[in-house]
Write an enzyme that holds these catalytic residues in place. Structure first.
Site, PDB file in Angstrom:
ATOM      1  N   SER A 216      -8.892  38.252  89.726  1.00 54.57           N
ATOM      2  CA  SER A 216      -7.457  38.184  89.472  1.00 54.57           C
ATOM      3  C   SER A 216      -7.129  36.969  88.598  1.00 54.57           C
ATOM      4  CB  SER A 216      -6.696  38.172  90.805  1.00 54.57           C
ATOM      5  OG  SER A 216      -5.333  38.427  90.615  1.00 54.57           O
TER       6      SER A 216
ATOM      7  N   ASP B 258      -4.907  49.837  90.045  1.00 52.15           N
ATOM      8  CA  ASP B 258      -4.829  48.450  90.499  1.00 52.15           C
ATOM      9  C   ASP B 258      -3.453  48.133  91.098  1.00 52.15           C
ATOM     10  OD1 ASP B 258      -6.120  45.513  90.052  1.00 52.15           O
ATOM     11  OD2 ASP B 258      -3.968  45.475  89.663  1.00 52.15           O
TER      12      ASP B 258
ATOM     13  N   HIS C 153      -5.374  46.444  93.913  1.00 53.92           N
ATOM     14  CA  HIS C 153      -5.688  45.091  93.460  1.00 53.92           C
ATOM     15  C   HIS C 153      -6.341  44.223  94.534  1.00 53.92           C
ATOM     16  CE1 HIS C 153      -5.467  41.689  90.777  1.00 53.92           C
ATOM     17  NE2 HIS C 153      -4.904  40.970  91.743  1.00 53.92           N
TER      18      HIS C 153
END
Length: 245
Positions: free
Chosen positions: A55, A171, A226
């Site tokens: 991330s 995601d 995600h």
């Protein structure tokens, strides 16, 4: 742990910095913090290290790889990271309750906004001039704005042997999700892939060079949200494990 099953005996270090609310600290502050933490690990790894960065951490790692002239990173694995920026009404926006994507630029592209990590890579395609003139992190990293250290940073980044880019359409946070592959929106919010990006075409920080070397590998994985990337066994097995040798 996934690593211990596939690579027994390998030294694995988790850098535990800038968690939770601390993750909102300015990106360059985080880059410096991670550089300080990673440097002694690299010094004790004569054969080099691999970096797996998830991330926002993928951008932090890119910053480290750009400013460190003596790093010994073999493979840089970027796991669902907004490498070409972020622009979308997703979880990020909840940090700013009075804004939506179309007006977040009013906060992000200010001196105060630039003290918040997300704003350092908020890339509004409808306000590119403000992004280039105000944002103090991503435009420098991509050499989209004037960077007197550009050639040195490019040389540093190109010390890596492989760049592995992992992301996917489900995601739900990284927007557009193709940013994890260095794609991004044009002014019409049409996604232009990595090879159509100015940073690639002009090889501003080394992407085109890496591609010419055959050292960029991309993975698009469906069905992964995600927050699930880093503990998804299928992702690890199919996209990560083979590069950790």
């Amino acid at each position: 742990m996934l690593f211990s099953r596939t690579h027994p005996g390998t030294n694995v270090t988790v850098i535990d910095l800038f968690d939770r609310s601390e993750s909102l600290k300015p990106m360059w502050m985080q880059v410096q913090g991670f550089q300080d933490a990673i440097s002694p690990i690299m010094q004790n790894a004569a054969n080099g290290v691999h970096l797996i960065c998830y991330s926002q951490g993928g951008l932090v790692c890119r910053g480290v790889l750009s400013i460190m002239s003596n790093h010994n990173v073999d493979t840089f694995i970027s796991l669902s990271s907004p490498q070409m920026g972020q622009y979308g009404d997703t979880e990020y926006i909840k940090l700013f309750p009075h804004y939506v994507k179309k007006n977040l630029f009013r906060f992000c592209y200010t001196q105060l906004g630039q003290t918040v990590s997300v704003c350092n890579y908020w890339k509004d395609p409808h306000h590119r001039d403000l992004y280039l003139n105000i944002s103090n992190f991503l435009p420098l990293l991509n050499v989209e704005s004037t960077n007197p250290n550009a050639s040195e940073w490019k040389k540093n980044f190109l010390r890596i042997k492989k760049l592995i880019l992992i992301g996917g359409p489900d995601d739900g946070v990284i927007t557009p999700w193709q940013s994890s592959h260095f794609g991004f929106y044009d002014e019409n919010e049409t996604v232009i892939d990595m090879t159509g990006q100015e940073a690639y075409l002009k090889d501003t920080f080394g992407l085109k060079t890496l591609a010419a070397r055959g050292d960029i590998v991309t993975y698009s994985v469906n069905g992964v949200e995600h927050t699930k990337w880093h503990d998804n066994e299928t992702v690890f097995k199919n996209c990560i494990a083979k590069w950790l040798t």
